[in-house]
Design an enzyme around this catalytic site. Structure first.
Site, PDB file in Angstrom:
ATOM      1  N   LYS A   1       0.869  -1.177   0.000  1.00 48.57           N
ATOM      2  CA  LYS A   1       0.000   0.000   0.000  1.00 48.57           C
ATOM      3  C   LYS A   1       0.905   1.226   0.000  1.00 48.57           C
ATOM      4  O   LYS A   1       1.762   1.372   0.881  1.00 48.57           O
ATOM      5  CB  LYS A   1      -0.882   0.008   1.250  1.00 48.57           C
ATOM      6  CG  LYS A   1      -1.850  -1.158   1.336  1.00 48.57           C
ATOM      7  CD  LYS A   1      -3.112  -0.861   0.570  1.00 48.57           C
ATOM      8  CE  LYS A   1      -4.190  -1.888   0.841  1.00 48.57           C
ATOM      9  NZ  LYS A   1      -5.420  -1.577   0.109  1.00 48.57           N
TER      10      LYS A   1
ATOM     11  N   LYS B   1     -13.279  -7.612  -6.407  1.00 46.29           N
ATOM     12  CA  LYS B   1     -13.670  -7.945  -5.032  1.00 46.29           C
ATOM     13  C   LYS B   1     -15.154  -8.305  -5.059  1.00 46.29           C
ATOM     14  O   LYS B   1     -15.999  -7.425  -5.223  1.00 46.29           O
ATOM     15  CB  LYS B   1     -13.431  -6.751  -4.113  1.00 46.29           C
ATOM     16  CG  LYS B   1     -11.977  -6.332  -3.963  1.00 46.29           C
ATOM     17  CD  LYS B   1     -11.871  -5.158  -2.989  1.00 46.29           C
ATOM     18  CE  LYS B   1     -10.431  -4.854  -2.628  1.00 46.29           C
ATOM     19  NZ  LYS B   1      -9.715  -4.119  -3.692  1.00 46.29           N
TER      20      LYS B   1
END
Length: 344
Positions: free
Chosen positions: A149, A257
């Site tokens: 990230k 997702k």
């Protein structure tokens, strides 16, 4: 058939940071179906501040779904188009109810502990020293692909971290994916991609905020290494809208997702379109509990993708549900000898 819904708060083992802030807990909801002495369970994995269905009437819609469970899975899925996490929960709950074992939704070599799913190791944002520690742990744990990230700490420090990895490990040894969560300013994004390119990265997820279609299209054309759309897919509900988006932007990859895109059916729509336009894809969890992660992992195995998937999130919480999913040497296994500890 009787249907009920229940809230469950997942507690992170340590605060987990993204460019949108730091999380200490994660709200999720379960739909439980009961019929003729059998139970089925589905997870509605909403992520506040990000999910398309983060709305004031979310719980009201869960209640309506339970009250109208007699309509059946197909009719409910179509009615719940603007509530993708509930669509997924409904799909999962009906599959669970129909299965001999409520947690064995898609029997395969994966659920028989014969084969595994290659996954990436997730490195959370934080101080440079904390990120470095995580990287070293992932490498020691046998991961060949890590996902970092980025976008929350100083960009120069992030470049230093990438330099640290590449000093010790070549692109042949470790595949690096980075996820900016839309953190780059439009006027700086291409320059940052050029700087990142020196580290032979696999891809970058969502370099700029979703909704900047023309800017994202231009970036995907000019980028020196592949861009993967993630948040950009959230809230794109109809098949026609999905196709228009991919036709326009032409990304190198999309990331799926199921909790964000309407469960297995919604994910399959994206995959079919991606393959039509020669766009790569992989599947990731959205911080669900092990109940949702289990369903996603079992379905993902059947898609037979050779790329590392983003399914290594089961160990993030102190109060997750005990289950057969285990991570070993950068792979997700289903240890059928381990029994579920269901909360319902």
């Amino acid at each position: 058939m009787k249907a009920t819904y229940h809230q469950y708060m997942l507690e992170f083992k340590r605060p987990s940071g993204t460019s949108r802030g730091v999380m200490t807990e994660k709200e999720t909801w379960f739909i439980v179906l009961e019929e003729e002495g059998k139970k089925g369970i589905g997870e509605c994995g909403i992520l506040r501040g990000l999910s398309a269905d983060d709305r004031a009437d979310y719980e009201e819609k869960l209640q309506w779904t339970c009250e109208n469970i007699h309509l059946g899975e197909k009719a409910l899925w179509e009615t719940l188009l603007e509530f993708p996490s509930i669509q997924f929960g409904i799909e999962m709950a009906f599959l669970s109810l129909k299965s001999q074992n409520p947690f064995l939704l898609f029997p395969s070599d994966f659920t028989n502990t014969v084969k595994s799913i290659v996954i990436n190791g997730l490195v959370w944002m934080g101080e440079a020293s904390f990120m470095k520690q995580q990287i070293e742990e992932k490498l020691a744990d046998g991961f060949n692909c890590i996902k970092l990230k980025i976008g929350a700490i100083d960009f120069e420090k992030e470049l230093e971290l990438l330099h640290f990895i590449r000093t010790h490990f070549s692109a042949g040894q470790i595949e690096i994916r980075v996820d900016a969560n839309g953190a780059f300013a439009l006027n700086e994004a291409l320059d940052k991609l050029i700087q990142l390119n020196q580290f032979q990265l696999h891809s970058i997820e969502q370099p700029i905020k979703k909704g900047n279609i023309e800017a994202m299209k231009a970036l995907c054309e000019a980028t020196p290494f592949p861009i993967a759309l993630d948040e950009e897919l959230i809230g794109v509900f109809s098949l026609e809208e999905k196709e228009r988006l991919l036709q326009k932007i032409r990304p190198q990859y999309i990331i799926l997702k199921p909790s964000f895109v309407g469960g297995f059916r919604g994910t399959q729509e994206w995959i079919t379109l991606a393959e039509k336009y020669n766009i790569g894809w992989w599947i990731t969890s959205a911080l669900e509990s092990n109940i949702g992660l289990n369903a996603i992992a079992q379905w993902t195995f059947l898609q037979d993708s050779k790329m590392p998937q983003g399914l290594g999130t089961g160990a993030l919480y102190t109060n997750n549900i005990d289950c057969p999913l285990e991570v070993s040497q950068g792979q997700l296994w289903y240890n059928k000898a381990v029994k579920w500890n269901s909360i319902f």
